[in-house]
Design a protein around this motif. Structure first.
Motif, PDB file in Angstrom:
ATOM      1  N   SER A  34     -74.971  68.256 -32.847  1.00  0.00           N
ATOM      2  CA  SER A  34     -75.876  69.289 -32.422  1.00  0.00           C
ATOM      3  C   SER A  34     -75.439  70.673 -32.890  1.00  0.00           C
ATOM      4  CB  SER A  34     -76.036  69.403 -30.972  1.00  0.00           C
ATOM      5  OG  SER A  34     -76.607  68.127 -30.620  1.00  0.00           O
ATOM      6  N   LEU A  36     -76.033  74.286 -31.931  1.00  0.00           N
ATOM      7  CA  LEU A  36     -76.442  74.916 -30.445  1.00  0.00           C
ATOM      8  C   LEU A  36     -76.414  76.395 -30.717  1.00  0.00           C
ATOM      9  CD1 LEU A  36     -77.245  74.498 -27.170  1.00  0.00           C
ATOM     10  CD2 LEU A  36     -74.650  74.328 -26.832  1.00  0.00           C
ATOM     11  N   GLN A  83     -89.734  72.294 -36.121  1.00  0.00           N
ATOM     12  CA  GLN A  83     -90.384  72.887 -35.105  1.00  0.00           C
ATOM     13  C   GLN A  83     -91.782  72.738 -35.077  1.00  0.00           C
ATOM     14  OE1 GLN A  83     -87.878  76.495 -35.235  1.00  0.00           O
ATOM     15  NE2 GLN A  83     -87.618  76.318 -32.955  1.00  0.00           N
ATOM     16  N   GLU A 160     -85.321  70.804 -32.579  1.00  0.00           N
ATOM     17  CA  GLU A 160     -85.824  70.867 -31.351  1.00  0.00           C
ATOM     18  C   GLU A 160     -87.099  69.755 -31.161  1.00  0.00           C
ATOM     19  OE1 GLU A 160     -85.386  74.140 -29.230  1.00  0.00           O
ATOM     20  OE2 GLU A 160     -84.718  75.306 -30.331  1.00  0.00           O
ATOM     21  N   SER A 163     -88.669  69.536 -27.373  1.00  0.00           N
ATOM     22  CA  SER A 163     -88.701  70.604 -26.827  1.00  0.00           C
ATOM     23  C   SER A 163     -90.087  70.746 -25.991  1.00  0.00           C
ATOM     24  CB  SER A 163     -88.354  71.949 -27.520  1.00  0.00           C
ATOM     25  OG  SER A 163     -89.095  72.058 -28.681  1.00  0.00           O
ATOM     26  N   ARG A 170     -88.665  63.573 -21.756  1.00  0.00           N
ATOM     27  CA  ARG A 170     -87.796  64.249 -22.721  1.00  0.00           C
ATOM     28  C   ARG A 170     -86.353  63.376 -22.476  1.00  0.00           C
ATOM     29  NH1 ARG A 170     -86.996  70.089 -23.768  1.00  0.00           N
ATOM     30  NH2 ARG A 170     -85.080  70.529 -24.081  1.00  0.00           N
ATOM     31  N   GLN A 174     -84.512  61.195 -25.169  1.00  0.00           N
ATOM     32  CA  GLN A 174     -83.018  61.336 -25.482  1.00  0.00           C
ATOM     33  C   GLN A 174     -82.113  60.269 -25.469  1.00  0.00           C
ATOM     34  OE1 GLN A 174     -81.579  64.045 -22.772  1.00  0.00           O
ATOM     35  NE2 GLN A 174     -82.513  65.926 -23.404  1.00  0.00           N
ATOM     36  N   THR A 192     -80.987  72.484 -30.729  1.00  0.00           N
ATOM     37  CA  THR A 192     -81.587  72.586 -29.753  1.00  0.00           C
ATOM     38  C   THR A 192     -81.043  73.818 -29.001  1.00  0.00           C
ATOM     39  OG1 THR A 192     -81.551  71.503 -27.414  1.00  0.00           O
ATOM     40  CG2 THR A 192     -79.314  71.210 -28.582  1.00  0.00           C
ATOM     41  N   HIS A 193     -81.970  74.477 -28.174  1.00  0.00           N
ATOM     42  CA  HIS A 193     -81.496  75.622 -27.227  1.00  0.00           C
ATOM     43  C   HIS A 193     -80.767  74.991 -25.930  1.00  0.00           C
ATOM     44  CE1 HIS A 193     -84.718  77.925 -29.445  1.00  0.00           C
ATOM     45  NE2 HIS A 193     -83.621  78.888 -29.029  1.00  0.00           N
ATOM     46  N   ASP A 194     -80.705  73.643 -25.850  1.00  0.00           N
ATOM     47  CA  ASP A 194     -80.692  73.317 -24.378  1.00  0.00           C
ATOM     48  C   ASP A 194     -79.183  72.616 -24.370  1.00  0.00           C
ATOM     49  OD1 ASP A 194     -80.520  71.677 -22.234  1.00  0.00           O
ATOM     50  OD2 ASP A 194     -82.557  70.873 -22.359  1.00  0.00           O
ATOM     51  N   GLU A 197     -78.599  69.113 -23.173  1.00  0.00           N
ATOM     52  CA  GLU A 197     -79.212  67.990 -23.914  1.00  0.00           C
ATOM     53  C   GLU A 197     -78.323  67.763 -25.170  1.00  0.00           C
ATOM     54  OE1 GLU A 197     -83.527  67.645 -25.418  1.00  0.00           O
ATOM     55  OE2 GLU A 197     -82.785  68.715 -26.968  1.00  0.00           O
TER      56      GLU A 197
END
Ligand SMILES: Nc1ncnc2c1ncn2[C@@H]1O[C@H](COP(=O)(O)OP(=O)(O)OP(=O)(O)O)[C@@H](O)[C@H]1O
Ligand SMILES: [Mg+2]
Length: 355
Positions: A34, A36, A83, A160, A163, A170, A174, A192-194, A197
């Motif tokens: 990931s 991030l 995206q 993402e 998202s 979600r 995942q 991802t921003h998360d 996740e």
């Protein structure tokens, strides 16, 4: 060391802004990594370079032993889900997923089997014959994912991809996505921003900040041993105080803070300004520090109820923060709460490097 994917010294500027700054990264085959980082740190730019949609100013990319330098996107064997997923609007869901396989001249039966399997994975089997404009954003994103996986690329780039989905879908996606990629032995980079996740899904996480990788490590290492104050702050929660080293006794630091002397491991000279931190799961609320432990009495500023647990926020000086987790049914402390943790769990960073 060379891997399945090798990114070496990649830099890219837009006008005067350096968006990627001498970035290097190696991945093994079948690895799920990931990226991030905060908005604007260069995640999508890196993926566009890997996909061949953007040229780096410097550096090289090698995938499965091939130099990607001069290869156009369609010759790279890289699947992408961006995206702003671009589906073929005049084709149905199933035809979109079948597109790459048809273009490669795969037999009809094999295509049909793959399309059925992939649509089941993204939970869209019932919409195989739907037209694309009649799908929700989240559904379109899932078609894009199935389409990218269909041709079994050497590398899949997911920007993402989850998202737009609601939380329940979600979470099930995942788990499914992770299982499917593992089954296929697929090498994947997932943006991802998360952070949850990223922590849940990844073999390794690259935490990016301003065009550079601040730390590349397993989720466990990133959380327990953040390399920089930026990583500490960006991934997970933490209690963090600024302080000054009073003594260094063979790597055992005594650090003077607003809350008295605290202890932790590190190599800093006396009078060094440092940031001292601890993760909430390392803190024992209500405990008085014994040997090998350190702690303080925290004035409570506020508390938030989060369902299964409660967070207490300490009243601390500017630039500092204190978070303590309590079970939701624990009695609420009055104005103050003693807290303690093992000295070995204290994280100490040089101060003034970003947090
Ligand atoms: N074509 C371009 N021309 C000029 N600047 C660009 C271009 N593409 C990206 N940038 C800039 O580069 C920086 C990094 O953008 P990028 O899209 O890689 O960020 P990101 O990490 O993917 O962010 P987000 O999480 O918001 O998607 C941003 O400041 C962006 O404005
Ligand atoms: Mg982006």
């Amino acid at each position: 060391m060379s891997g399945h994917l090798d990114i070496k010294g990649v830099s890219r500027r837009f006008k005067l802004t350096t968006v990627l700054d001498d970035l290097s990264l190696s991945m093994g085959k079948g690895e799920f990594l990931s990226l991030l980082g905060p908005s604007g740190c260069g995640k999508t730019t890196l993926l566009r370079i890997l996909a061949g949609l953007l040229a780096p100013d410097r550096g090289s990319v090698t995938l499965a032993g091939r130099d990607m330098g001069r290869l156009p996107p369609h010759k790279r064997d890289v699947g992408v889900v961006f995206q702003n997923y671009a589906l073929f609007p005049h084709l149905t869901v199933a035809e979109n997923v079948a597109f790459g396989l048809k273009a490669r001249g795969k037999p009809k039966a094999e295509i049909a089997e793959a399309v059925t399997r992939l649509l089941a994975m993204v939970q869209l089997g019932h919409l195989a014959d739907r037209a694309i404009p009649q799908l929700s954003g989240g559904q379109q994103q899932r078609v894009a994912m199935a389409r990218a996986l269909a041709v079994n690329p050497q590398l899949i780039l997911l920007d993402e991809p989850l998202s737009a989905l609601d939380r329940k879908l979600r979470e099930s996606m995942q788990v499914e996505l992770r299982r499917l990629l593992r089954e296929l032995g697929m090498t994947a980079i997932f943006v991802t921003h998360d952070q949850e996740e990223a922590l849940a899904l990844s073999d390794r996480i690259a935490v990016m900040n301003a065009g550079r990788i601040e730390q590349l490590a397993t989720p466990e290492e990133i959380y327990a041993r953040p390399a920089t104050p930026f990583v500490l702050d960006f991934v997970g929660q933490s209690t963090a105080f600024h302080g000054v080293v009073e003594r260094n006794e063979a790597g055992r630091l005594a650090i003077s803070t607003d809350f008295g002397l605290l202890h932790g491991p590190g190599q800093f000279a006396p009078r060094s300004r440092v940031l001292l931190a601890v993760r909430p799961d390392r803190i024992t609320p209500g405990a008085i520090p014994g040997k090998g432990w350190t702690g303080l009495t925290l004035p409570i500023a506020a508390q938030t109820f989060l369902g299964g647990r409660r967070l207490l926020h300490g009243a601390v000086g500017p630039g500092d923060r204190a978070i303590v987790e309590l079970p939701a049914d624990a009695p609420l402390p009055g104005g103050t709460l003693p807290i303690a943790w093992r000295e070995a769990d204290t994280l100490v960073f040089p101060a003034g490097s970003g947090a």
